[in-house]
Scaffold this active site. Sequence first.
Site: not given
Lengths: 378, 82
Positions: A127, A121, A199, A74, A77, A69, A117-118
């Site tokens: 946000h 969106h 099983d 990055d 972090g 995409d 959180h995602e």
Amino acid sequence: TFAGEPKWAKQVLTYRILNYTPDLHAAEVNAAIKKALSVWSHVTPLKFIRKDRGDADIMISFAARGHNDFIPFDGPGGSVAHAYAPGKDFGGDAHFDEDETWTKSTEGTNLFYVAAHEFGHSLGLFHSKDPNALMYPVYRKFDPSVFRLHQDDINGIQHLYGPSSNTHNDQRESTEIKDSAESKDPTLPNTCGPNITFDAVTTFRGEIMFFKDKHFWRKHPAVRTADFNLISSFWPRLPPGVDAAYEMPEKDETVIFKGNEFWVVRGDTILPGYPQKIYTLGFSKDVTKIDAAFYNGKEGKTHYFIADKFWSYDKRSQSMDRKPKLIRDAFPGINGKIDAVFQHENFFYFFCGRKQLEFDPNKKRVTRLLKTNFWFPC
Amino acid sequence: FPADTRQNKEEGMQLIQKYLENYYGFKKDGESFIWKSNSLMTQKIKEMQKFFGLEVTGKLDSGTLDLVQKRRCGFPDVAGFS
């Protein structure tokens, strides 16, 4: 909300987990994702159904750096995940940065919290400026055992989809999401534990399926990892704790037994007209359950194991044995009750408690004594 | 400035510039820009400080620098993202 307030026009949404992070057991990822979606289904009329193949509204994946995409991750972090507003193709999809250390605790990056959180969106939320809201963009440590959805989040999502249909969820209350049933399990079954038993075991479209309580593992003999699912995620009407299962590859059918009933499934679909009673297969009425079964395509025979005996159904003559035979007579070295059995290549694999016995039908003897979890990367 | 302070300053500037590009739609104009006269950067810093409830100074103070180093969602904080 996003500009133009994109939202889903339907209330039942599908999701699919395309791949897994090596930081967690697949079952833990499944549970975290399911729990993160339940954060939103608790306060809206929305429902989420998991798919294991094909397209889904919310496609979930883990990737590092560039990942097809326009927004590469990055590294460790910084940006930990992103998701797209409701819509077709990328719309609704959620991507998680594999360079993070995903956890189910307060250490590292908690997958449930980021996923919740995602998915905000994915459902159309933007946000929040409120530092206590889930939709606040900066990651914060929090107590994963009790999660509180903030009123700002509830206002946003209910602005798009309205309140939940079940009344007890009072909108003024913050909604506490307890750990979902799956992760409440005192212990998810661990294939590498010394005492693992199954099983039922069966082949399934080129893979091997190992059933245990309400879960099953799917394992391709050539692939190292195993996929772990709730039985109900594949076949919602099937009860947990199945007794036996076998596949008839040429018909792409798998027969699953529980108590005195059996179901026939094709992929993740239960064929119509099931369950049926097992005596319809030709057993005497005193047979109330079976322990294990497998279909020997070369012979055209299906073998059903009950205690220390077994019955055989001959596909060609379409007849069931009139009375059972002793297991040890036909399968020397296999003594007593078996838990499960399946055929792989030219061998039969019998599971008896914590032992697995490889049987060579040509030599008519046990050729290997294996651990039960022989097929897993322990 | 002693070398390390200047270096810290430059690193901080790169961090904040990357952050504003990723999450506040900041576009660097031209190859090089003079920090002081770059009102767009200052404006974007103010926008970010306002969003996060920080003191709106338009400067790269410690609170702002601390925030840009925290883990976060990769989605921008400003609308108009498509």
